[in-house]
Write a protein that holds these residues in place. Sequence first.
Motif, short mmCIF file in Angstrom:
data_model
loop_
_atom_site.label_atom_id
_atom_site.label_comp_id
_atom_site.label_asym_id
_atom_site.label_seq_id
_atom_site.Cartn_x
_atom_site.Cartn_y
_atom_site.Cartn_z
N ALA A 1 -12.87 60.59 24.05
CA ALA A 1 -13.45 59.78 25.35
C ALA A 1 -14.35 58.85 24.57
O ALA A 1 -14.96 57.92 25.36
N MET A 2 -14.92 58.87 23.49
CA MET A 2 -15.88 58.15 23.04
C MET A 2 -15.74 56.55 23.20
O MET A 2 -14.77 56.24 22.33
N ARG A 3 -16.43 55.93 23.83
CA ARG A 3 -16.29 54.32 23.59
C ARG A 3 -17.26 53.87 22.74
O ARG A 3 -18.55 53.84 22.65
N VAL A 4 -16.76 53.46 21.54
CA VAL A 4 -17.50 52.82 20.40
C VAL A 4 -17.67 51.38 20.71
O VAL A 4 -16.44 50.49 20.78
N PRO A 5 -18.92 50.90 20.34
CA PRO A 5 -19.07 49.48 20.30
C PRO A 5 -18.29 48.64 19.28
O PRO A 5 -17.74 49.21 18.28
N LEU A 6 -17.99 47.50 19.62
CA LEU A 6 -17.08 46.70 18.73
C LEU A 6 -17.62 46.55 17.56
O LEU A 6 -18.42 45.75 17.00
N ASP A 7 -17.29 47.36 16.26
CA ASP A 7 -17.94 47.40 15.14
C ASP A 7 -16.84 47.68 14.09
O ASP A 7 -16.00 48.32 14.10
N GLY A 8 -16.69 46.43 13.19
CA GLY A 8 -15.81 46.53 11.91
C GLY A 8 -15.64 47.72 11.15
O GLY A 8 -14.66 48.29 10.72
N CYS A 9 -16.68 48.47 10.87
CA CYS A 9 -16.77 49.61 10.19
C CYS A 9 -16.09 50.81 10.94
O CYS A 9 -15.17 51.46 10.19
N TYR B 1 -14.10 50.76 13.53
CA TYR B 1 -12.66 50.58 13.85
C TYR B 1 -11.84 50.34 12.43
O TYR B 1 -10.52 50.76 12.59
N GLY B 2 -12.33 49.79 11.47
CA GLY B 2 -11.33 49.64 10.41
C GLY B 2 -11.56 50.83 9.41
O GLY B 2 -10.46 50.78 8.64
N GLU B 3 -12.57 51.50 9.17
CA GLU B 3 -12.46 52.47 8.11
C GLU B 3 -12.86 53.82 8.31
O GLU B 3 -12.86 54.62 7.52
N VAL B 4 -13.43 54.06 9.52
CA VAL B 4 -13.94 55.34 9.85
C VAL B 4 -13.14 56.22 11.02
O VAL B 4 -12.52 57.12 10.70
N LEU B 5 -12.92 55.53 12.04
CA LEU B 5 -12.06 56.30 13.06
C LEU B 5 -10.58 55.90 13.08
O LEU B 5 -10.02 54.68 12.83
N PHE B 6 -10.15 56.83 13.65
CA PHE B 6 -8.34 56.69 13.68
C PHE B 6 -8.07 56.10 15.23
O PHE B 6 -7.20 55.47 15.51
N SER B 7 -9.22 56.56 16.27
CA SER B 7 -8.98 55.82 17.36
C SER B 7 -10.21 55.67 18.28
O SER B 7 -11.15 56.50 17.70
N ALA B 8 -10.31 54.77 19.27
CA ALA B 8 -11.43 54.59 20.02
C ALA B 8 -10.82 54.41 21.63
O ALA B 8 -9.78 53.66 21.74
N HIS B 9 -11.71 54.72 22.40
CA HIS B 9 -11.06 54.84 23.95
C HIS B 9 -11.66 53.70 24.81
O HIS B 9 -12.87 53.31 24.50
N ARG B 10 -11.28 53.44 25.93
CA ARG B 10 -11.70 52.47 26.89
C ARG B 10 -12.20 51.26 26.42
O ARG B 10 -13.18 50.58 26.51
N LEU B 11 -10.97 50.51 25.88
CA LEU B 11 -11.06 49.03 25.41
C LEU B 11 -10.25 48.24 26.37
O LEU B 11 -9.05 48.51 26.67
N ARG B 12 -10.93 47.16 26.84
CA ARG B 12 -9.99 46.39 27.70
C ARG B 12 -9.08 45.57 26.81
O ARG B 12 -9.19 45.23 25.50
N PRO B 13 -7.99 44.65 27.45
CA PRO B 13 -7.17 43.88 26.60
C PRO B 13 -7.75 43.11 25.84
O PRO B 13 -7.48 42.75 24.59
N ASP B 14 -9.01 42.32 26.44
CA ASP B 14 -9.58 41.27 25.46
C ASP B 14 -10.43 41.89 24.21
O ASP B 14 -10.56 41.42 23.28
N ASP B 15 -10.82 43.27 24.57
CA ASP B 15 -11.53 43.84 23.46
C ASP B 15 -10.49 44.15 22.35
O ASP B 15 -10.71 44.08 21.18
N MET B 16 -9.55 44.75 22.57
CA MET B 16 -8.08 45.05 21.95
C MET B 16 -8.03 43.83 21.05
O MET B 16 -7.85 43.85 19.60
N ARG B 17 -7.99 42.82 21.59
CA ARG B 17 -7.43 41.54 20.88
C ARG B 17 -8.71 41.03 19.68
O ARG B 17 -8.44 40.32 18.65
N LYS B 18 -9.91 41.29 20.35
CA LYS B 18 -10.98 40.92 19.56
C LYS B 18 -11.05 41.83 18.24
O LYS B 18 -11.35 41.42 17.25
N VAL B 19 -10.85 43.10 18.26
CA VAL B 19 -10.90 44.14 17.14
C VAL B 19 -10.07 43.73 16.44
O VAL B 19 -10.07 43.42 14.97
N TRP B 20 -8.62 43.34 16.74
CA TRP B 20 -7.43 43.00 15.96
C TRP B 20 -7.80 41.80 15.34
O TRP B 20 -7.43 41.64 14.30
N GLY B 21 -8.40 40.59 15.86
CA GLY B 21 -8.65 39.51 15.25
C GLY B 21 -9.66 39.88 14.02
O GLY B 21 -9.41 39.20 12.93
#
Length: 393
Positions: free
Chosen positions: A331-339, A341-361
């Motif tokens: 249930a941990m909600r991680v701030p939007l951070d490339g490290c 989301y991209g290289e450490v965690l397999f999953s992160a919780h409680r992202l809004r749709p615009d957050d998902m698109r921002k991370v994906w971008g």
Amino acid sequence: MRRRCSRARRCAGVPVGPNGAEPLPLRNVSTYPASIPVLLSPEPCGPTGPFLLVLVPSAAEHAEQRQAVRDTWGGGTPPKPPETLQNAPQMPETPRNAPKTPRNAPETPENAPQTPRNAAETFQNAPQMPETPRNAPETPENAPETPQNAAVAPSTRTIFVVGVPPSRAASRALREEWWRHGDVLQGAFPDAYGTLTLKTLLLLRWAASRCPGARFLLKADDDVFVNVPALARHLRAPALPRRLYLGRVHWWVPPNRDPSSPHHVPAALYPASRFPPYCSGTAYVLSRAAALAVLAAAPQVPFVGPEDVWVGLCARRAGLAPRHTARLAGAMRVPLDGCCYGEVLFSAHRLRPDDMRKVWGVLTGGGNGCGALERALGVLRCRVMAARAGGGW
């Protein structure tokens, strides 16, 4: 000398039989549904199936969340992340009047997914996923990784499971979504939080009968972001057990006895003072053999909620121990951070749709999100960031 308790048992006094199998103190197992009528169903998988079948329980009204998953991690594989997420470009939406292409063209009767021949089709008598014999000759499905196939992106498929919404307009919108994308599985039960366990059972039955070649099942909520390539690399490791139940493990949680709580568990259903260990329902992985074991044990386990507790009880009944990883962040909600989301965690919780698109971008922009020290600190760094942002752990 008094024998010390292991971490797995935590001195909770829960009886464990041979091979971890347990005569759980459960009652009223008649609440288990023998069949679940299916209203909408995706096309079955091909003969081999995907490497990773992603199963996402969703509320009928969460169309925006489902589309965000399709547009991001549920529909492709990102490369390495760039350094920051501050100025990440947003992923453009498909314009409503965009020219028709194979990706956004409306379905036609010829290529649309098919409905079940009978609206009351169920999976209780469906064929089970075939087990791989221990000494079977190596095939592309069960062969060990080699330099040639280790670099190939794993095949994935995403299925959303929903119930029946309360209004006819919502039902029509859901059917149109199913017709357009072909990835919606709908059961004939009310779409409500209280039916989440029923959704989980339905998606497991669908996976067993319609996608028997999938090597791993990932159950993830529709507000979770998953780093599919990193998770797939982990699942390719040769040391993993054949019956894998992987997630962020909750240890010996007491049942909620508050009748007003949505997580209420009556003592008549589960009289024990603690649940056995189970994986957080935000995101967990079951191997093919583990999914079969959970389904085989399910008729002996009542519908205790929440759904992740129920899966844990089925796993316990089957002698299947959960395997902990902090990289599935629960249930941990991680701030939007490339490290993170991209290289450490397999999953992160409680992202809004615009957050998902921002991370994906960010993840599709290339670059490197982690320095040597950041990578070494790994999950600890992400956990500290979450705590500072009030994301919890």
